[in-house]
Design an enzyme around this catalytic site. Structure first.
Site, mmCIF file in Angstrom:
data_model
loop_
_atom_site.group_PDB
_atom_site.id
_atom_site.type_symbol
_atom_site.label_atom_id
_atom_site.label_comp_id
_atom_site.label_asym_id
_atom_site.label_seq_id
_atom_site.Cartn_x
_atom_site.Cartn_y
_atom_site.Cartn_z
ATOM 1 N N THR A 17 -18.436 -33.843 -24.087
ATOM 2 C CA THR A 17 -18.940 -32.672 -23.376
ATOM 3 C C THR A 17 -20.238 -32.119 -23.932
ATOM 4 O O THR A 17 -21.123 -31.684 -23.190
ATOM 5 C CB THR A 17 -17.878 -31.557 -23.368
ATOM 6 O OG1 THR A 17 -16.615 -32.100 -22.950
ATOM 7 C CG2 THR A 17 -18.259 -30.439 -22.406
ATOM 8 N N GLU A 18 -20.383 -32.118 -25.258
ATOM 9 C CA GLU A 18 -21.556 -31.488 -25.871
ATOM 10 C C GLU A 18 -21.887 -32.175 -27.195
ATOM 11 O O GLU A 18 -21.179 -33.073 -27.650
ATOM 12 C CB GLU A 18 -21.302 -29.996 -26.109
ATOM 13 C CG GLU A 18 -20.143 -29.738 -27.043
ATOM 14 C CD GLU A 18 -19.752 -28.261 -27.138
ATOM 15 O OE1 GLU A 18 -19.205 -27.891 -28.195
ATOM 16 O OE2 GLU A 18 -19.987 -27.498 -26.185
ATOM 17 N N GLY A 19 -22.983 -31.754 -27.809
ATOM 18 C CA GLY A 19 -23.323 -32.226 -29.145
ATOM 19 C C GLY A 19 -23.529 -33.723 -29.252
ATOM 20 O O GLY A 19 -24.186 -34.349 -28.403
ATOM 21 N N ILE A 20 -22.963 -34.324 -30.292
ATOM 22 C CA ILE A 20 -23.135 -35.749 -30.537
ATOM 23 C C ILE A 20 -22.544 -36.580 -29.406
ATOM 24 O O ILE A 20 -23.106 -37.609 -29.012
ATOM 25 C CB ILE A 20 -22.498 -36.136 -31.888
ATOM 26 C CG1 ILE A 20 -23.309 -35.510 -33.035
ATOM 27 C CG2 ILE A 20 -22.447 -37.652 -32.059
ATOM 28 C CD1 ILE A 20 -22.722 -35.744 -34.409
ATOM 29 N N GLY A 21 -21.421 -36.149 -28.847
ATOM 30 C CA GLY A 21 -20.808 -36.893 -27.750
ATOM 31 C C GLY A 21 -21.692 -36.961 -26.530
ATOM 32 O O GLY A 21 -21.853 -38.015 -25.905
ATOM 33 N N ARG A 40 -11.985 -32.246 -22.411
ATOM 34 C CA ARG A 40 -11.000 -31.363 -21.784
ATOM 35 C C ARG A 40 -11.534 -30.659 -20.541
ATOM 36 O O ARG A 40 -10.768 -30.330 -19.643
ATOM 37 C CB ARG A 40 -10.534 -30.304 -22.796
ATOM 38 C CG ARG A 40 -9.671 -30.850 -23.925
ATOM 39 C CD ARG A 40 -9.298 -29.753 -24.896
ATOM 40 N NE ARG A 40 -10.484 -29.161 -25.520
ATOM 41 C CZ ARG A 40 -10.468 -28.061 -26.261
ATOM 42 N NH1 ARG A 40 -9.335 -27.409 -26.438
ATOM 43 N NH2 ARG A 40 -11.583 -27.610 -26.805
ATOM 44 N N ARG A 41 -12.849 -30.410 -20.487
ATOM 45 C CA ARG A 41 -13.410 -29.566 -19.428
ATOM 46 C C ARG A 41 -13.966 -30.423 -18.287
ATOM 47 O O ARG A 41 -15.069 -30.960 -18.382
ATOM 48 C CB ARG A 41 -14.487 -28.661 -20.009
ATOM 49 C CG ARG A 41 -13.945 -27.632 -20.983
ATOM 50 C CD ARG A 41 -15.058 -26.785 -21.563
ATOM 51 N NE ARG A 41 -15.810 -27.485 -22.588
ATOM 52 C CZ ARG A 41 -17.035 -27.126 -22.969
ATOM 53 N NH1 ARG A 41 -17.655 -26.116 -22.379
ATOM 54 N NH2 ARG A 41 -17.653 -27.779 -23.923
ATOM 55 N N ASP A 66 -7.009 -34.009 -22.747
ATOM 56 C CA ASP A 66 -6.840 -33.289 -24.009
ATOM 57 C C ASP A 66 -6.318 -34.293 -25.028
ATOM 58 O O ASP A 66 -5.189 -34.778 -24.925
ATOM 59 C CB ASP A 66 -5.844 -32.137 -23.817
ATOM 60 C CG ASP A 66 -5.657 -31.307 -25.079
ATOM 61 O OD1 ASP A 66 -6.069 -31.758 -26.169
ATOM 62 O OD2 ASP A 66 -5.070 -30.215 -24.985
ATOM 63 N N TYR A 156 -9.246 -30.551 -42.452
ATOM 64 C CA TYR A 156 -10.204 -31.329 -41.666
ATOM 65 C C TYR A 156 -10.872 -32.391 -42.535
ATOM 66 O O TYR A 156 -11.008 -33.548 -42.126
ATOM 67 C CB TYR A 156 -11.248 -30.388 -41.073
ATOM 68 C CG TYR A 156 -12.408 -31.082 -40.393
ATOM 69 C CD1 TYR A 156 -12.269 -31.646 -39.134
ATOM 70 C CD2 TYR A 156 -13.656 -31.161 -41.016
ATOM 71 C CE1 TYR A 156 -13.335 -32.269 -38.503
ATOM 72 C CE2 TYR A 156 -14.723 -31.783 -40.393
ATOM 73 C CZ TYR A 156 -14.560 -32.330 -39.137
ATOM 74 O OH TYR A 156 -15.616 -32.954 -38.524
#
Length: 261
Positions: A17-21, A40-41, A66, A156
């Site tokens: 969806t965002e960033g590196i992806g 997910r979105r 998800d 994490y």
């Protein structure tokens, strides 16, 4: 390099969806592959799919999912089993910042399902498929926190360490094949999540990279190495940290993130 010719028709980006992806999805398409976007979105994925298609002309599929769900990996395997899959990029991660005991344990269980359970199942499945036909690529996005430990984000860091070690081991196992496996470790990267939790150290902030630069730099290492840390400044800092006692590194990182306690 034309990835479609080398690896196959389709690339799948987990956490697109965002960033590196998002940057990875564009890069796969620019290198000739059709792309499956997973996140997910649904509406955000559909908007991104349209954007990539308009720029590159590649076919883009959307698979809302998800990755913390127990059946997430099996659903993705089923959805892609009849496609000429060429590359997998596992970007998705889930993390929580704060004192270890103050994070709801259910959050840690959800993190485990995204960062370990779904990841390892997909790695196992796709590496098997790629080895059967003797071509393909699997890229895991790693984190510098997995190289040491990270106070106030300890769970994490431990899970990213798992992802790092498994990917590097599998990469070596594939060295005499046409299957390329790479752990691409990102340091500070300017993403929405990073902006919410950025460290207090101005030098660490100044070293932050754009997602597009991390991806381009990393993708160029496919087939050349097992493990790669993006960014010259990151590599220089890592060399400096290796001269420190492990306790000193923990102390250094802890002070950087104490404000998140």
């Amino acid at each position: 390099m034309d990835f479609r010719e080398k690896y196959g028709q389709w690339a799948i980006v987990l956490g697109a969806t965002e960033g590196i992806g998002k940057a990875a999805a564009f890069e796969f398409a620019r290198r000739g592959m059709d792309v499956i976007l997973v996140g997910r979105r649904k509406e955000a994925l559909e908007a991104l799919a349209k954007e990539i298609h308009v720029e590159t002309g590649q076919e883009i599929k959307v698979l809302p999912q998800d990755l913390s769900k127990y059946d997430a990996a099996e659903k993705l395997i089923s959805a892609t089993k009849d496609l000429d899959m060429g590359a997998v990029n596992y970007v998705a991660c889930l993390h929580a910042m704060g004192e270890y005991n103050k994070i709801n344990y259910e959050t840690y269980e959800q993190m485990y399902r995204v960062n370990i359970r779904t990841f390892s199942r997909l790695l196992h499945y796709f590496i098997g498929k790629f080895k059967e036909r003797n071509r393909g690529a699997f890229i895991t996005i790693g984190s510098l926190s997995g190289w040491t430990s990270l106070p106030f984000c300890a769970e994490y860091a431990a899970q990213k360490s798992y992802m790092m070690l498994v990917t590097e081991g599998v990469a070596y196992e594939c060295k005499n094949t046409n299957v390329d496996v790479l752990l691409l470790t990102a340091g500070a990267t300017i993403t929405p999540t990073w902006l919410k939790n950025k460290p207090a150290d101005p030098k660490a902030v100044a070293a932050a990279m754009y997602p597009e630069d991390v991806v381009k730099d990393g993708f160029d290492q496919l087939g050349k190495t097992y493990s790669y840390l993006a960014g010259e400044i990151n590599r220089e800092n890592m060399q400096k940290n290796r001269c420190l006692d492990r306790n000193e590194v923990i102390e250094k990182l802890g002070k950087m993130f104490e404000h998140l306690a």
